[in-house]
Design a protein around this motif. Structure first.
Motif, PDB file in Angstrom:
ATOM      1  N   MET A 223       0.857  -1.292  -0.018  1.00 54.96           N
ATOM      2  CA  MET A 223      -0.185   0.139   0.059  1.00 54.96           C
ATOM      3  C   MET A 223       0.999   1.042  -0.169  1.00 54.96           C
ATOM      4  SD  MET A 223      -2.968   1.474   2.923  1.00 54.96           S
ATOM      5  CE  MET A 223      -4.005   0.016   2.261  1.00 54.96           C
ATOM      6  N   TYR A 224       0.600   2.296  -0.732  1.00 58.30           N
ATOM      7  CA  TYR A 224       1.147   3.623  -0.849  1.00 58.30           C
ATOM      8  C   TYR A 224       0.172   4.607  -0.617  1.00 58.30           C
ATOM      9  CZ  TYR A 224       4.976   0.900  -3.376  1.00 58.30           C
ATOM     10  OH  TYR A 224       5.809   0.011  -3.894  1.00 58.30           O
ATOM     11  N   PHE A 225       0.552   5.823   0.055  1.00 59.95           N
ATOM     12  CA  PHE A 225      -0.451   6.505   0.437  1.00 59.95           C
ATOM     13  C   PHE A 225      -0.184   7.760  -0.499  1.00 59.95           C
ATOM     14  CE2 PHE A 225       0.110   4.006   4.077  1.00 59.95           C
ATOM     15  CZ  PHE A 225      -1.213   3.885   4.709  1.00 59.95           C
ATOM     16  N   TRP A 226      -1.397   8.610  -0.999  1.00 62.75           N
ATOM     17  CA  TRP A 226      -1.339   9.608  -1.577  1.00 62.75           C
ATOM     18  C   TRP A 226      -1.390  10.868  -0.782  1.00 62.75           C
ATOM     19  CZ3 TRP A 226      -0.765   7.480  -6.100  1.00 62.75           C
ATOM     20  CH2 TRP A 226      -1.458   6.365  -6.665  1.00 62.75           C
ATOM     21  N   ASP A 227      -0.487  11.804  -1.475  1.00 56.70           N
ATOM     22  CA  ASP A 227      -0.512  13.152  -0.677  1.00 56.70           C
ATOM     23  C   ASP A 227      -1.712  13.901  -0.545  1.00 56.70           C
ATOM     24  OD1 ASP A 227       2.330  12.624  -0.273  1.00 56.70           O
ATOM     25  OD2 ASP A 227       2.971  14.081  -2.195  1.00 56.70           O
ATOM     26  N   PHE A 228      -2.740  13.564  -1.749  1.00 55.01           N
ATOM     27  CA  PHE A 228      -3.897  14.247  -1.780  1.00 55.01           C
ATOM     28  C   PHE A 228      -4.934  13.529  -1.059  1.00 55.01           C
ATOM     29  CE2 PHE A 228      -2.882  11.676  -5.515  1.00 55.01           C
ATOM     30  CZ  PHE A 228      -4.222  10.829  -5.587  1.00 55.01           C
ATOM     31  N   GLY A 229      -4.596  12.374  -0.090  1.00 53.98           N
ATOM     32  CA  GLY A 229      -5.527  11.608   0.662  1.00 53.98           C
ATOM     33  C   GLY A 229      -5.957  10.426   0.214  1.00 53.98           C
ATOM     34  N   GLY A 230      -5.943   9.423   0.749  1.00 48.51           N
ATOM     35  CA  GLY A 230      -6.446   8.151   0.257  1.00 48.51           C
ATOM     36  C   GLY A 230      -5.198   7.374   0.102  1.00 48.51           C
ATOM     37  N   SER A 231      -5.127   5.891  -0.266  1.00 49.39           N
ATOM     38  CA  SER A 231      -4.138   5.087  -0.801  1.00 49.39           C
ATOM     39  C   SER A 231      -4.318   4.093  -1.806  1.00 49.39           C
ATOM     40  CB  SER A 231      -3.980   4.419   0.514  1.00 49.39           C
ATOM     41  OG  SER A 231      -4.947   3.536   1.016  1.00 49.39           O
ATOM     42  N   VAL A 232      -3.429   3.674  -2.290  1.00 50.63           N
ATOM     43  CA  VAL A 232      -3.652   2.567  -3.428  1.00 50.63           C
ATOM     44  C   VAL A 232      -2.831   1.317  -2.972  1.00 50.63           C
ATOM     45  CG1 VAL A 232      -1.464   3.481  -4.625  1.00 50.63           C
ATOM     46  CG2 VAL A 232      -3.208   2.269  -6.054  1.00 50.63           C
ATOM     47  N   ILE A 233      -3.313   0.031  -3.374  1.00 46.21           N
ATOM     48  CA  ILE A 233      -2.731  -1.058  -3.139  1.00 46.21           C
ATOM     49  C   ILE A 233      -1.961  -1.520  -4.561  1.00 46.21           C
ATOM     50  CG2 ILE A 233      -2.969  -3.343  -2.424  1.00 46.21           C
ATOM     51  CD1 ILE A 233      -5.208  -2.422  -0.543  1.00 46.21           C
ATOM     52  N   ASP A 234      -0.739  -1.590  -4.642  1.00 45.79           N
ATOM     53  CA  ASP A 234      -0.006  -2.195  -5.880  1.00 45.79           C
ATOM     54  C   ASP A 234      -0.073  -3.832  -5.657  1.00 45.79           C
ATOM     55  OD1 ASP A 234       1.161  -2.030  -8.377  1.00 45.79           O
ATOM     56  OD2 ASP A 234       3.230  -1.942  -7.346  1.00 45.79           O
ATOM     57  N   ILE A 235      -0.373  -4.337  -6.682  1.00 43.59           N
ATOM     58  CA  ILE A 235      -0.206  -5.954  -6.482  1.00 43.59           C
ATOM     59  C   ILE A 235       0.285  -6.681  -7.574  1.00 43.59           C
ATOM     60  CG2 ILE A 235      -2.436  -6.056  -5.285  1.00 43.59           C
ATOM     61  CD1 ILE A 235      -3.845  -7.096  -7.661  1.00 43.59           C
ATOM     62  N   PRO A 236       0.813  -7.608  -7.680  1.00 45.66           N
ATOM     63  CA  PRO A 236       1.823  -8.363  -8.646  1.00 45.66           C
ATOM     64  C   PRO A 236       0.647  -8.388  -9.949  1.00 45.66           C
ATOM     65  CG  PRO A 236       2.079  -9.432  -6.801  1.00 45.66           C
ATOM     66  CD  PRO A 236       0.924  -8.699  -6.388  1.00 45.66           C
ATOM     67  N   GLY A 237       1.235  -8.519 -11.222  1.00 51.60           N
ATOM     68  CA  GLY A 237       0.310  -8.839 -12.236  1.00 51.60           C
ATOM     69  C   GLY A 237       0.014 -10.035 -12.179  1.00 51.60           C
ATOM     70  N   LEU A 238      -1.442 -10.204 -12.725  1.00 54.49           N
ATOM     71  CA  LEU A 238      -1.816 -11.664 -12.822  1.00 54.49           C
ATOM     72  C   LEU A 238      -2.300 -12.232 -14.194  1.00 54.49           C
ATOM     73  CD1 LEU A 238      -4.691 -11.368 -10.067  1.00 54.49           C
ATOM     74  CD2 LEU A 238      -2.152 -12.137  -9.694  1.00 54.49           C
ATOM     75  N   LYS A 239      -1.721 -13.309 -14.631  1.00 58.20           N
ATOM     76  CA  LYS A 239      -2.061 -14.071 -15.939  1.00 58.20           C
ATOM     77  C   LYS A 239      -3.529 -14.545 -15.854  1.00 58.20           C
ATOM     78  CE  LYS A 239       2.582 -15.584 -16.590  1.00 58.20           C
ATOM     79  NZ  LYS A 239       3.808 -16.514 -17.072  1.00 58.20           N
ATOM     80  N   GLU A 240      -4.095 -15.042 -14.935  1.00 55.91           N
ATOM     81  CA  GLU A 240      -5.311 -15.703 -14.811  1.00 55.91           C
ATOM     82  C   GLU A 240      -6.153 -15.253 -13.572  1.00 55.91           C
ATOM     83  OE1 GLU A 240      -5.130 -19.844 -14.928  1.00 55.91           O
ATOM     84  OE2 GLU A 240      -4.199 -19.971 -16.753  1.00 55.91           O
ATOM     85  N   PHE A 241      -7.569 -15.205 -13.483  1.00 55.65           N
ATOM     86  CA  PHE A 241      -8.309 -14.786 -12.614  1.00 55.65           C
ATOM     87  C   PHE A 241      -9.622 -15.572 -12.397  1.00 55.65           C
ATOM     88  CE2 PHE A 241     -11.254 -11.812 -10.606  1.00 55.65           C
ATOM     89  CZ  PHE A 241     -10.609 -11.279  -9.599  1.00 55.65           C
ATOM     90  N   GLY A 242      -9.299 -16.823 -11.645  1.00 56.30           N
ATOM     91  CA  GLY A 242     -10.557 -17.835 -11.783  1.00 56.30           C
ATOM     92  C   GLY A 242     -11.691 -17.341 -10.720  1.00 56.30           C
ATOM     93  N   ILE A 243     -12.835 -17.713 -10.886  1.00 57.68           N
ATOM     94  CA  ILE A 243     -13.968 -17.305 -10.273  1.00 57.68           C
ATOM     95  C   ILE A 243     -14.238 -18.393  -9.168  1.00 57.68           C
ATOM     96  CG2 ILE A 243     -16.377 -16.926 -10.348  1.00 57.68           C
ATOM     97  CD1 ILE A 243     -14.848 -14.736 -11.528  1.00 57.68           C
ATOM     98  N   ILE A 244     -14.376 -17.895  -8.078  1.00 56.36           N
ATOM     99  CA  ILE A 244     -14.941 -19.000  -6.981  1.00 56.36           C
ATOM    100  C   ILE A 244     -16.145 -18.527  -5.954  1.00 56.36           C
ATOM    101  CG2 ILE A 244     -12.430 -19.510  -6.609  1.00 56.36           C
ATOM    102  CD1 ILE A 244     -12.441 -17.769  -3.959  1.00 56.36           C
ATOM    103  N   ASP A 245     -16.686 -19.255  -5.353  1.00 56.45           N
ATOM    104  CA  ASP A 245     -17.704 -18.923  -4.213  1.00 56.45           C
ATOM    105  C   ASP A 245     -19.025 -18.551  -5.115  1.00 56.45           C
ATOM    106  OD1 ASP A 245     -16.310 -19.890  -2.247  1.00 56.45           O
ATOM    107  OD2 ASP A 245     -15.566 -17.869  -1.589  1.00 56.45           O
TER     108      ASP A 245
END
Length: 305
Positions: A223-245
């Motif tokens: 997680m990185y924090f913005w100077d203007f308020g709030g934050s962003v979560i940077d995650i590794p790039g994904l090749k696939e995205f399976g659906i569950i539940d």
């Protein structure tokens, strides 16, 4: 005495926890008993989680409890002994970076992401990146894709991290919110973070011209924090995205346009595959539902339990 904190980095076995109300960050681990309670997941904790922890010798923190999550992004785990992997939690807006090339993003991959957002109540934002690299014909394709998703009700923005096109306008969606940037490796997640806030120290990579795919520059969530308020979560790039539940009869609930037309089907339990007098199939054939979206629906339907 228990302290309250926020998980801001996860490397698998170690975490960084920010003590709420301060700028103090501690290296942290999980108590063994806590691990056993979360054994359905490859990662019992994710960046964005609110936790309770104890300090040991003023430096090492032991996480002993997790607060209820309001939502999360989740995918099938690559570890066959587990069921799923939480990507990030407690998200206010999930930004999907779509690139037509370098690398190519499939509409099916985008649709799976949107299904997950619909399932867990996360507002999505579709960002069409690298538009300055496209020729006139490709820009026409992007325009058509963008219009299709806007008609469904999704928010979209065309951007460029090279020319800084619409970078400032993105801030309006991110201010005072917890956001996550999602997409394949190479679509420009880390670069976009730097364009929004140049002071952020984050690695960026190049596209491999041999296969037109991105190289992994983010190996763990942070997680990185913005100077203007709030934050962003940077995650590794994904090749696939399976659906569950998701149960088969529930899949249509997470495709807004299919859910809209389903009310006119003859049968209340219609799955919109080959049933007679199906309003969804009729809408697909008449172009009211994009064929790519219907194909994504049937693909998810096949995976659903």
């Amino acid at each position: 005495m228990y302290l309250e904190g926020l998980i801001i980095k996860s490397t698998g076995s170690w975490y960084q926890v920010l003590k709420l109300g301060t700028n103090l960050v501690f290296e942290a681990r999980i108590r063994g008993k806590f691990k056993l309670l979360k054994n359905r997941l490859t990662n019992p904790l994710a960046v964005g989680d609110r936790v309770k922890f104890l300090l040991e010798k003023e430096k090492v923190a032991w996480i002993v409890d997790i607060q209820p999550r309001k939502n999360y992004l989740i995918r099938k785990s690559v570890n066959l002994s587990k069921e799923s992997h939480i990507i990030a939690s407690n998200i206010d807006v999930a930004c999907f970076l779509f690139t037509l090339r370098l690398p190519e993003t499939s509409l099916g991959f985008l649709d799976r992401f949107l299904v997950c957002c619909e399932t867990y109540g996360i507002p999505p934002l579709i960002l069409f990146n690298k538009t300055d690299l496209l020729d006139e014909k490709e820009l026409g394709w992007i325009e058509g894709i963008e219009n299709s998703y806007r008609n469904i009700g999704y928010k979209t923005i065309k951007i460029s991290c090279i020319s800084n096109k619409n970078i400032e306008s993105i801030k309006g969606y991110l201010t005072h919110k917890v956001s996550v940037f999602f997409g394949h490796s190479g679509v420009g997640k880390s670069t976009l973070i730097q364009r929004i806030q140049p002071q952020v120290d984050i690695k960026t990579g190049e596209i491999s011209h041999a296969n037109a795919k991105g190289r992994h520059t983010t190996s763990f969530a942070q997680m990185y924090f913005w100077d203007f308020g709030g934050s962003v979560i940077d995650i590794p790039g994904l090749k696939e995205f399976g659906i569950i539940d998701i149960k088969r009869e529930e899949v249509q609930n997470y495709f807004p346009e299919i859910f809209f037309y389903a009310k006119d089907c003859k049968f209340g339990n219609c799955l919109h595959t080959n049933e007679p007098k199906c309003a969804v199939i009729e809408s697909r054939d008449k172009g009211r539902i994009p064929k790519s979206r219907y194909q994504s629906y049937t693909n998810v339907l096949e995976e659903a339990g």
